[in-house]
Design an enzyme around this catalytic site. Structure first.
Site, PDB file in Angstrom:
ATOM      1  N   CYS A 135      37.468  94.837 -11.250  1.00 31.65           N
ATOM      2  CA  CYS A 135      36.256  95.684 -10.737  1.00 31.65           C
ATOM      3  C   CYS A 135      36.983  96.000  -9.091  1.00 31.65           C
ATOM      4  O   CYS A 135      37.917  95.585  -8.624  1.00 31.65           O
ATOM      5  CB  CYS A 135      35.234  94.784 -10.383  1.00 31.65           C
ATOM      6  SG  CYS A 135      35.221  93.273  -9.452  1.00 31.65           S
ATOM      7  N   CYS A 154      37.391  92.970  -6.911  1.00 32.33           N
ATOM      8  CA  CYS A 154      38.350  92.038  -7.338  1.00 32.33           C
ATOM      9  C   CYS A 154      39.834  92.834  -6.644  1.00 32.33           C
ATOM     10  O   CYS A 154      40.775  92.167  -6.085  1.00 32.33           O
ATOM     11  CB  CYS A 154      38.688  92.078  -8.718  1.00 32.33           C
ATOM     12  SG  CYS A 154      37.133  91.248  -9.385  1.00 32.33           S
TER      13      CYS A 154
END
Length: 76
Positions: free
Chosen positions: A10, A13
């Site tokens: 994501c 992340c």
């Protein structure tokens, strides 16, 4: 030193991984930065919320992207 960034890919992340690599480079540290994206591997590390950061196996952050200042303190 082993720094593990846990996340499935994501935006948060990826941002955490980028910040960690910047801090390691700025400090000139001899550290291995590893991206852990496999969910089973993440759970085995004791992480249940991503993004997460582990330094030498110790969870330093989970569920948010910490500030660069906090990262520098944990990694240094």
């Amino acid at each position: 030193m082993l720094i593990q960034v846990c996340g499935t890919g994501c935006a948060k992340c990826n941002e955490l991984e980028k910040l960690v690599k910047e801090v390691v480079a700025e400090k000139g540290l001899a550290a291995e930065v590893e991206k852990v994206s496999d969910l089973q591997a993440i759970v085995k590390l004791g992480v249940f919320t991503t993004p997460a950061l582990l330094v030498d196996g110790v969870i330093k952050s989970a569920g948010s992207v910490p500030s660069k200042k906090d990262l520098a303190a944990w990694i240094a």
